[in-house]
Structures are given as structure tokens and as C-alpha cells.
Design a protein around this motif. Structure first.
Motif, PDB file in Angstrom:
ATOM      1  N   SER A  98      84.653  -3.206 165.863  1.00  0.00           N
ATOM      2  CA  SER A  98      83.437  -3.348 166.664  1.00  0.00           C
ATOM      3  C   SER A  98      82.708  -4.603 166.202  1.00  0.00           C
ATOM      4  O   SER A  98      82.795  -4.985 165.027  1.00  0.00           O
ATOM      5  N   PRO A  99      81.987  -5.261 167.102  1.00  0.00           N
ATOM      6  CA  PRO A  99      81.239  -6.453 166.693  1.00  0.00           C
ATOM      7  C   PRO A  99      80.234  -6.164 165.571  1.00  0.00           C
ATOM      8  O   PRO A  99      80.009  -7.012 164.708  1.00  0.00           O
ATOM      9  N   ASP A 100      79.648  -4.963 165.566  1.00  0.00           N
ATOM     10  CA  ASP A 100      78.704  -4.607 164.497  1.00  0.00           C
ATOM     11  C   ASP A 100      79.380  -4.626 163.131  1.00  0.00           C
ATOM     12  O   ASP A 100      78.777  -5.036 162.146  1.00  0.00           O
ATOM     13  N   SER A 101      80.613  -4.179 163.047  1.00  0.00           N
ATOM     14  CA  SER A 101      81.338  -4.185 161.764  1.00  0.00           C
ATOM     15  C   SER A 101      81.537  -5.593 161.259  1.00  0.00           C
ATOM     16  O   SER A 101      81.420  -5.855 160.064  1.00  0.00           O
ATOM     17  N   VAL A 102      81.844  -6.496 162.151  1.00  0.00           N
ATOM     18  CA  VAL A 102      82.098  -7.880 161.756  1.00  0.00           C
ATOM     19  C   VAL A 102      80.784  -8.578 161.408  1.00  0.00           C
ATOM     20  O   VAL A 102      80.701  -9.325 160.439  1.00  0.00           O
ATOM     21  N   ASP A 103      79.725  -8.297 162.171  1.00  0.00           N
ATOM     22  CA  ASP A 103      78.430  -8.923 161.924  1.00  0.00           C
ATOM     23  C   ASP A 103      77.782  -8.440 160.630  1.00  0.00           C
ATOM     24  O   ASP A 103      77.017  -9.168 160.015  1.00  0.00           O
ATOM     25  N   ASN A 104      78.097  -7.217 160.190  1.00  0.00           N
ATOM     26  CA  ASN A 104      77.470  -6.653 158.996  1.00  0.00           C
ATOM     27  C   ASN A 104      78.228  -6.970 157.711  1.00  0.00           C
ATOM     28  O   ASN A 104      77.926  -6.408 156.675  1.00  0.00           O
ATOM     29  N   THR A 105      79.216  -7.847 157.761  1.00  0.00           N
ATOM     30  CA  THR A 105      79.966  -8.166 156.541  1.00  0.00           C
ATOM     31  C   THR A 105      79.493  -9.447 155.933  1.00  0.00           C
ATOM     32  O   THR A 105      78.811 -10.233 156.499  1.00  0.00           O
TER      33      THR A 105
END
Length: 189
Positions: free
Chosen positions: A182-189
Motif C-alpha cells: 500500500s502507498p501508506d506502507s511505503v510513505d511511512n518508511t
């Protein structure tokens, strides 16, 4: 409109084709190394083969896959793409990146990576077991054969997946990673 749990078929197909192409290149170049176990090739001349007219290449993408909005496409050779989530999917300390790719389509971030390491296939999978379970991924399945292994990880009720294949070749192991996040997973790293 696609639900969050539906992975776009076009993205999955493109990622699969990219990973398959990378593996084909690796396997083709692996056969180029001389091995004492292989007999020397004999010189045989063959008559030329008449070529037939080329048939049209079929289009492997569906119409919906080619019309899907795509943003953030990037690929890099010998380095990680700029937005690669290396905190979520890290590399071993000695990894040499051969190719990396990141594509965002219809709310899914697709990542692919091919790298080499001096770690054995077993050590490489252990490294990813520890790294991914730390981020709440669950190992689902594992397959192995002499010098090769693969494992699939999932989280978020199966909406995010990471597939890792490792193949030993001489003193190195080639690691191939394909992920749908999900884009949220990538943005939160």
C-alpha cells in the motif's frame, strides 16, 4: 473502481514479466561461465535455416491494464530507485544491486529488485524473515531445492505481499524481490 483488497492485474503482470526477464538474463549469463564439468563444444557446421515470416507478437496486457493510471514509475540499474522503501525491505550489508524498479498503479506500489550477496540462500532468507516479521509480515510458504529457495510473506489480510527468491551461483547468491504494497506502507518508511 477496485477495492483495496484487489491487486491490479496489469501491475502484477508487469512486475511478473520484469522479474521473469531479470531471472532469464541471470540464467542466460550463468550459462556463459566455463565449467570443468562441461565437455568442450565441438565444431559442427550446420546448413543455414530458412527463416519464415515473423508472426505478430500477441499483446499480453489487457485493455484495462494499458489504460490504468500509473504514477511514480522509476527504474534503476546498479542502484536502488530513489523511493525504494529500504527501511521496510532492507538489503544485506554486502548487497550489490543489479536492478530495481518502483511503480504506483491504482493504489498499489509494486517493487522489484534483483541484487547479489555473499550470503548463502539460507542466510539470505533468514535475514528477510527477521526484517519482514519485524514489520508484521507473516511467512506463508517456502519452497527450496539445491541452491535455490523462495518464500512469500503477507500482511494486511493479504493486501500486501512480498515474494523473495534466492539462487546460489558460485560464491554469490542472487536475491530477487517482488512486492505489492500500500502507498501508506511505503510513505511511512
Amino acid at each position: 473502481m477496485l477495492s483495496k483488497s484487489t491487486r491490479p492485474q496489469g501491475t502484477a503482470l508487469r512486475t511478473t514479466l520484469r522479474i521473469s526477464a531479470a531471472l532469464a538474463v541471470l540464467l542466460a549469463t550463468a550459462g556463459c561461465v566455463d565449467s570443468p564439468e562441461q565437455p568442450a563444444a565441438s565444431k559442427v557446421t550446420r546448413p543455414p535455416v530458412e527463416s519464415s515470416p515473423a508472426s505478430p507478437t500477441p499483446n499480453l496486457q489487457s485493455e484495462s491494464a494499458t489504460s490504468s493510471p500509473t504514477t511514480g514509475d522509476s527504474a534503476a540499474k546498479n542502484t536502488l530507485v530513489e523511493a525504494f522503501p529500504k527501511d521496510l525491505i532492507p538489503l544485506t550489508d554486502d548487497a550489490d544491486v543489479l536492478v530495481s524498479d518502483l511503480e504506483t498503479t491504482d493504489g498499489t506500489v509494486s517493487i522489484s529488485l534483483v541484487a547479489t550477496t555473499k550470503a548463502s540462500p539460507k542466510q539470505a532468507l533468514k535475514f528477510y524473515d527477521e526484517a519482514l516479521t519485524k514489520h508484521k509480515f507473516e511467512a506463508l510458504e517456502s519452497n527450496s531445492a539445491k541452491g535455490a529457495a523462495s518464500r512469500t510473506y503477507t500482511r494486511g489480510q493479504g493486501t500486501e505481499t512480498v515474494n523473495i527468491s534466492v539462487v546460489e551461483s558460485g560464491s554469490t547468491t542472487t536475491v530477487t524481490i517482488g512486492a505489492h504494497l500500500s502507498p501508506d506502507s511505503v510513505d511511512n518508511t
